[in-house]
Design a protein around this motif. Structure first.
Motif, short mmCIF file in Angstrom:
data_model
loop_
_atom_site.label_atom_id
_atom_site.label_comp_id
_atom_site.label_asym_id
_atom_site.label_seq_id
_atom_site.Cartn_x
_atom_site.Cartn_y
_atom_site.Cartn_z
N ARG A 450 0.57 -1.02 -0.25
CA ARG A 450 -0.41 0.26 -0.22
C ARG A 450 0.71 1.58 -0.22
O ARG A 450 0.41 2.47 -0.24
CB ARG A 450 -1.54 0.15 1.33
CG ARG A 450 -1.85 -0.72 1.09
CD ARG A 450 -2.95 -0.51 2.30
NE ARG A 450 -3.22 0.75 1.89
CZ ARG A 450 -4.30 1.26 3.31
NH1 ARG A 450 -4.63 0.19 4.32
NH2 ARG A 450 -4.80 2.13 3.34
N GLY A 451 2.16 1.23 -0.05
CA GLY A 451 2.68 2.27 0.25
C GLY A 451 3.26 2.48 1.23
O GLY A 451 3.28 4.56 1.43
N VAL A 452 2.65 2.21 2.18
CA VAL A 452 3.03 2.66 3.68
C VAL A 452 3.40 2.24 5.53
O VAL A 452 4.21 1.15 4.60
CB VAL A 452 1.09 2.90 4.62
CG1 VAL A 452 0.36 3.77 3.41
CG2 VAL A 452 1.01 1.57 4.70
N LYS A 453 4.01 2.75 5.85
CA LYS A 453 5.15 2.52 6.87
C LYS A 453 3.96 1.38 7.94
O LYS A 453 3.21 1.85 7.97
CB LYS A 453 5.45 3.72 7.72
CG LYS A 453 6.23 4.02 7.00
CD LYS A 453 6.86 5.29 7.80
CE LYS A 453 8.55 6.40 7.58
NZ LYS A 453 9.19 7.14 7.98
N PHE A 454 5.22 0.91 8.18
CA PHE A 454 3.48 -0.50 9.97
C PHE A 454 3.72 0.69 10.45
O PHE A 454 5.11 0.39 11.36
CB PHE A 454 4.72 -1.54 9.20
CG PHE A 454 3.79 -2.88 9.88
CD1 PHE A 454 2.24 -3.01 9.50
CD2 PHE A 454 4.43 -3.22 11.04
CE1 PHE A 454 2.18 -4.08 10.60
CE2 PHE A 454 3.38 -3.52 11.82
CZ PHE A 454 2.64 -4.43 11.09
N ASP A 455 3.05 -0.56 11.53
CA ASP A 455 2.78 0.45 12.71
C ASP A 455 3.52 -0.49 13.64
O ASP A 455 2.60 -1.72 14.50
CB ASP A 455 2.05 0.84 13.63
CG ASP A 455 0.71 2.22 12.69
OD1 ASP A 455 2.32 3.33 12.08
OD2 ASP A 455 0.02 2.01 12.01
N PHE A 456 5.19 -0.27 13.89
CA PHE A 456 5.52 -1.43 14.50
C PHE A 456 5.24 -1.27 16.28
O PHE A 456 5.42 -2.21 16.97
CB PHE A 456 6.78 -1.89 14.54
CG PHE A 456 7.66 -2.82 12.94
CD1 PHE A 456 7.21 -3.34 12.96
CD2 PHE A 456 7.48 -1.54 12.32
CE1 PHE A 456 8.06 -4.11 11.51
CE2 PHE A 456 8.15 -1.75 11.29
CZ PHE A 456 7.72 -3.01 10.60
N PHE A 457 4.89 0.23 16.63
CA PHE A 457 5.07 0.41 18.13
C PHE A 457 3.11 1.05 17.99
O PHE A 457 2.06 1.51 17.56
CB PHE A 457 5.23 1.55 17.98
CG PHE A 457 6.68 0.98 18.02
CD1 PHE A 457 7.50 0.29 19.17
CD2 PHE A 457 7.44 1.27 16.99
CE1 PHE A 457 8.69 -0.22 18.92
CE2 PHE A 457 9.28 0.65 16.68
CZ PHE A 457 9.11 -0.03 17.56
N VAL A 458 1.88 0.53 19.14
CA VAL A 458 0.86 1.32 19.20
C VAL A 458 0.69 1.46 20.71
O VAL A 458 1.50 1.80 22.12
CB VAL A 458 0.15 -0.32 19.29
CG1 VAL A 458 -0.03 -0.90 17.78
CG2 VAL A 458 0.32 -1.37 20.69
N SER A 459 0.08 2.19 20.87
CA SER A 459 -0.10 3.06 22.15
C SER A 459 -0.74 2.59 23.55
O SER A 459 -2.32 2.05 22.41
CB SER A 459 -0.96 4.34 21.85
OG SER A 459 -1.05 5.28 22.76
N LYS A 460 -0.29 2.27 24.55
CA LYS A 460 -1.24 0.85 25.41
C LYS A 460 -1.31 1.88 26.63
O LYS A 460 -0.24 2.08 27.00
CB LYS A 460 -0.93 -0.16 25.69
CG LYS A 460 -1.88 -0.83 26.93
CD LYS A 460 -0.76 -2.10 26.56
CE LYS A 460 -1.06 -2.71 27.79
NZ LYS A 460 -0.31 -4.11 28.56
N ASN A 461 -2.39 2.39 26.96
CA ASN A 461 -2.29 2.97 28.30
C ASN A 461 -1.85 4.68 28.43
O ASN A 461 -0.95 4.77 29.25
CB ASN A 461 -1.93 2.59 29.67
CG ASN A 461 -3.07 1.63 29.32
OD1 ASN A 461 -4.01 1.32 29.63
ND2 ASN A 461 -2.57 0.59 30.18
N GLY A 462 -1.42 5.30 26.83
CA GLY A 462 -0.69 6.44 26.82
C GLY A 462 1.19 6.03 26.50
O GLY A 462 1.46 7.37 26.54
N LYS A 463 0.81 5.06 26.40
CA LYS A 463 2.70 4.70 26.52
C LYS A 463 2.30 3.91 24.88
O LYS A 463 1.69 2.96 24.80
CB LYS A 463 3.26 3.77 27.37
CG LYS A 463 3.06 4.58 28.75
CD LYS A 463 4.33 3.96 29.44
CE LYS A 463 4.49 5.23 31.15
NZ LYS A 463 5.25 4.38 32.11
#
Length: 602
Positions: A450-463
């Motif tokens: 899709r020509g996008v960066k993969f999200d290797f990190f997610v936000s959990k409880n603000g972190k």
């Protein structure tokens, strides 16, 4: 004003002057040994010896900051280095040479203003006399003896001829900047260097030193001007050089701060796992790569820890920051290396493959190896892709193009892995780690498509946290919805409870799976998720799971997983079609997983 001096000039130019250690100076500590049994004194000795063997014309040991008062040279900064020089030369020099360099008319030239016991002990040691005072009771004296013993051991390794060459090199080719300030600036300057904010990380010390040396002004020593006009011309030239140096320093400082700002962006720190250092990985990899390039083994790993800074900065400075030209050259090298780090981060496909390797290969050694490979090959996406795909399956070495044995070995590894993924119970297999890695590969490559960066990190409880470090495998058809046949037309669930005929359509029959050599633990029935989302899906039927996944009002940490999304999106997960869907998905998944490995198995 700073002037460049060799050690012979520094100690002997003003033979009647005494070097004074003021009362506010801390005790002598250059004999403290580190984990590798080196001290600052032995590191200095070894670095000088290496410079001699490399036939370097100059070896710098930083600057000495002083103010002069009558016959006294008061050391604001440089106590430790000057003391070590006295101790070293006391071992190398003849009596006549010591009388010229270390003494004046029999008077010792290094004086501790209030630590008289230290002064007497150091004088006796430099004369070669035994010191009666218990060396364990006083810091200075203890470390004087430590350094003498350490240096003796190193000198004993030299032949008589080598010892003479080493002494001559120390006196004539080891140099320092002699920085003279006004007396009224001394206390303030010392407080700035050693006050509450005295501890500076290696990154900060390197910045200060490289900016200082790169913008150093070399005022030529000219004949005294004969006229006012000549004086004005000389002053004009000096002002011009000072202005250019100041402008250059400001330019470099802005560039450095721009790099530091970039490395302190949260997404960059997460991506490179570089939270511990202000300058991220820039100086660490510059230091380590340059050492490898010159065939030098690093004594210690690059560090910003308080216990390591003194040794680390000395090592870094002696290798890369000895003079103005070297500082300019290495600032440019840092700029190019920084550009490579930024290119890896900013180029979508390279970013995605780097993240795939960096997240799945979590050992320090594997991550450092990955970073080095990307830095060397950042312009070759095909090389990077091959490297990552082989490494995530634990094929450690890139094969040589002409080495058939290497290729056969890799082929065998790959065939074994893909055969294991074809087993009926991937989820509980010993090598299910490869299922995790290859399912992540599918999701990353979907982002690349899709020509996008993969999200290797997610936000959990603000972190922010690593998705892969918190991974899990989710069964599309849950284990609790499998019907186990116990006799003709009689089925029980996982809890050994008989299933009524009216409810059987809500279950996937195990005997149907067995006919197709499948199970609920088969790769065709599994997707990658963040572990926190497992409880959200719980033991719901596939259609209910699909509703949860696509309900945007429901917070999920796995919604960026495009391959997972595509599997949930299948419209034929009913119990009637489930077996065929699992088999079809298995074929699609294995085909996608094998993509990129064709060159090694065909």
């Amino acid at each position: 004003m700073a002037t460049k001096r060799n050690i012979s000039t520094y100690l002997g130019e003003y033979s009647n002057k005494t070097f004074v250690i003021p009362a506010y100076q801390r005790g002598f500590k250059w004999g403290v040994t580190y984990a590798n049994n080196d001290s600052a004194a032995t590191i200095l000795f070894k670095n000088i010896h290496e410079a001699l063997k490399a036939n370097k014309q100059e070896y710098f040991i930083q600057g000495i900051t002083v103010y002069e008062e009558g016959t006294q040279v008061v050391l604001i900064d440089g106590q430790q280095r000057t003391t070590v020089l006295f101790l070293l030369l006391s071992l190398l020099c003849t009596h006549e040479e010591k009388e010229k360099l270390l003494f004046y008319k029999g008077v010792f030239k290094l004086h501790y203003t209030i630590r008289q016991q230290s002064h007497k002990a150091l004088e006796s040691i430099c004369k070669g006399e035994e010191v009666a005072t218990d060396k364990n009771k006083q810091q200075d004296i203890f470390f004087f003896h430590q350094v003498i013993d350490q240096l003796k051991n190193l000198i004993q390794l030299l032949s008589k001829e080598e010892k003479e060459q080493f002494k001559a090199y120390v006196l004539d080719h080891v140099k320092l900047f002699y920085i003279k300030v006004r007396k009224d600036q001394a206390i303030k300057l010392f407080a700035m260097m050693n006050g509450a904010k005295a501890f500076m990380k290696t990154d900060e010390l390197v910045k200060a030193d490289i900016l200082s040396k790169a913008s150093q002004v070399d005022h030529q020593q000219l004949q005294a001007p004969q006229t006012i006009q000549e004086s004005l011309e000389i002053l004009k030239d000096q002002i011009g050089e000072d202005w250019k140096a100041s402008a250059l320093r400001s330019q470099f400082a802005r560039q450095w701060d721009k790099w530091m700002y970039w490395w302190n962006r949260q997404e960059v720190k997460l991506f490179y796992n570089s939270d511990a250092n202000p300058m991220g990985l820039l100086l660490q990899y510059f230091y380590e790569r340059n050492n490898r390039n010159i065939g030098k083994k690093t004594r210690i790993s690059y560090s910003n820890k308080r216990t390591d800074v003194a040794q680390m900065f000395t090592e870094f400075q002696n290798l890369f920051l000895q003079d103005k030209q070297q500082a300019l050259k290495n600032f440019e090298a840092l700029r190019k290396l920084q550009k490579r780090f930024e290119d890896i981060f900013n180029t979508g496909e390279i970013y995605n493959y780097f993240g795939l390797a960096h997240e799945t290969l979590r050992s320090k050694e594997a991550r450092e190896k990955t970073i080095n490979y990307f830095l060397e090959n950042y312009k070759s996406i095909e090389s990077i892709k091959s490297y990552v795909l082989l490494n995530i399956l634990d094929v450690k070495e890139m094969p040589s193009p002409d080495t058939a044995t290497d290729l056969e070995g890799i082929k065998d590894i790959l065939l074994d892995i893909f055969e294991s993924l074809n087993e009926t119970k991937v989820y509980i297999a010993e090598d299910k780690e490869f299922a995790f890695r290859l399912l992540l590969k599918l999701n990353v490559e979907a982002a690349i498509g899709r020509g996008v960066k993969f999200d290797f990190f997610v936000s959990k409880n603000g972190k922010m946290e690593s998705l892969y470090a918190n991974r899990s495998l989710e069964h599309i058809w849950p284990k609790s919805k499998i019907a186990f046949k116990i006799e003709q037309q009689v089925y029980k669930d996982i809890h050994d409870k008989e299933i009524e005929n009216s409810a059987i359509t809500k279950y996937l029959k195990e005997d149907d799976l067995i006919k197709e050599k499948l199970s609920q633990h088969h790769i065709g029935n599994l997707v990658l998720l963040h572990k926190n989302d497992n409880s959200t899906f719980n033991d719901k039927l596939p259609e209910d799971k699909k509703k949860v996944y696509f309900n945007l009002d429901k917070k999920l940490l796995s919604r960026n997983l495009l391959h997972t999304m595509s599997v949930f999106a299948y419209d034929n997960w009913s119990s009637k079609n489930a077996t065929a869907t699992i088999k079809s998905n298995q074929e699609k998944v294995l085909k996608l997983m094998k993509k990129g490995y064709e060159a090694y198995v065909n």
